[in-house]
Scaffold this motif. Structure first.
Motif, PDB file in Angstrom:
ATOM      1  N   CYS A  75       0.821  -1.209   0.000  1.00  0.00           N
ATOM      2  CA  CYS A  75       0.000   0.000   0.000  1.00  0.00           C
ATOM      3  C   CYS A  75       0.854   1.258   0.000  1.00  0.00           C
ATOM      4  CB  CYS A  75      -0.878   0.026   1.246  1.00  0.00           C
ATOM      5  SG  CYS A  75      -1.910  -1.431   1.445  1.00  0.00           S
ATOM      6  N   GLU A 113      -7.781  -1.214   6.127  1.00  0.00           N
ATOM      7  CA  GLU A 113      -8.867  -0.304   6.486  1.00  0.00           C
ATOM      8  C   GLU A 113      -8.644   0.264   7.893  1.00  0.00           C
ATOM      9  OE1 GLU A 113     -13.419  -0.474   5.481  1.00  0.00           O
ATOM     10  OE2 GLU A 113     -12.979  -1.822   7.167  1.00  0.00           O
ATOM     11  N   ALA A 116      -6.163   2.959   7.563  1.00  0.00           N
ATOM     12  CA  ALA A 116      -6.785   4.119   6.913  1.00  0.00           C
ATOM     13  C   ALA A 116      -7.645   4.907   7.892  1.00  0.00           C
ATOM     14  CB  ALA A 116      -7.615   3.663   5.720  1.00  0.00           C
ATOM     15  N   LEU A 124     -10.178   4.106   0.373  1.00  0.00           N
ATOM     16  CA  LEU A 124      -9.170   3.183  -0.130  1.00  0.00           C
ATOM     17  C   LEU A 124      -9.363   3.087  -1.634  1.00  0.00           C
ATOM     18  CD1 LEU A 124      -9.637   0.219   2.397  1.00  0.00           C
ATOM     19  CD2 LEU A 124      -7.891   2.006   2.488  1.00  0.00           C
TER      20      LEU A 124
END
Length: 163
Positions: A75, A113, A116, A124
């Motif tokens: 990511c 998640e 985030a 996302l």
């Protein structure tokens, strides 16, 4: 398959075992048709971990099943100008063939998640190939959908220009 333990760990790009596991998973994915079907270059094999370690906006998780590397998610932090908030782009989602169908992608996506939410992200993002129906099903199950600002002008397309 009876699972004894599923664990998701943040990759330390400076740890030899973490980077070996990450590279083994990525190399396997690269050989898959959905990963392009070609082996990773020697340059990537040698330099990826150290290059990722230089990027404060990069992070990865490895999913272990019974202490064996089974999945990887890479990511990158990004930013939404319209929302004026951070975004996380999921660049790679990898589950080795022998572990597919066990929900590992959902477990890894949940971990992303959580990151985030902690960072105050507004969304996302990820890209998926049109023919990769199993991945699309997993992403839809997790709540992803095609991106569009207005249904009248359609969904966004992911383009590239190779340099």
């Amino acid at each position: 398959m009876t699972l004894k333990e599923i664990k998701v760990d943040l990759v330390d790009y400076t740890c030899n075992q973490d980077t070996k596991d990450m590279m083994d998973l990525l190399a396997c994915y690269a050989l898959d048709i959905m990963g392009g079907g070609d082996p990773l270059s020697q340059y990537t094999k040698v330099n990826l971990a150290s290059e990722l370690a230089k990027l404060p906006h990069a992070f990865s998780f490895i999913c272990y099943v019974d202490k064996k590397p089974a999945g990887l998610i890479n990511c990158f932090d990004a930013f939404s100008t319209f929302k004026c908030k951070p975004i996380i782009n999921i660049h790679d989602v990898i589950v080795l063939p022998e572990y597919r169908g066990l929900g590992l992608s959902q477990i890894m996506l949940k971990k992303v998640e959580e990151v985030a939410e902690h960072k105050g992200c507004c969304k996302l993002t990820l890209e998926v190939l049109e023919a990769n129906q199993p991945a699309q099903a997993a992403y839809t199950k997790f709540g992803f959908s095609g991106y569009e600002l207005n249904p009248k002008i359609g969904q966004a397309l992911f383009w590239e220009k190779t340099l």
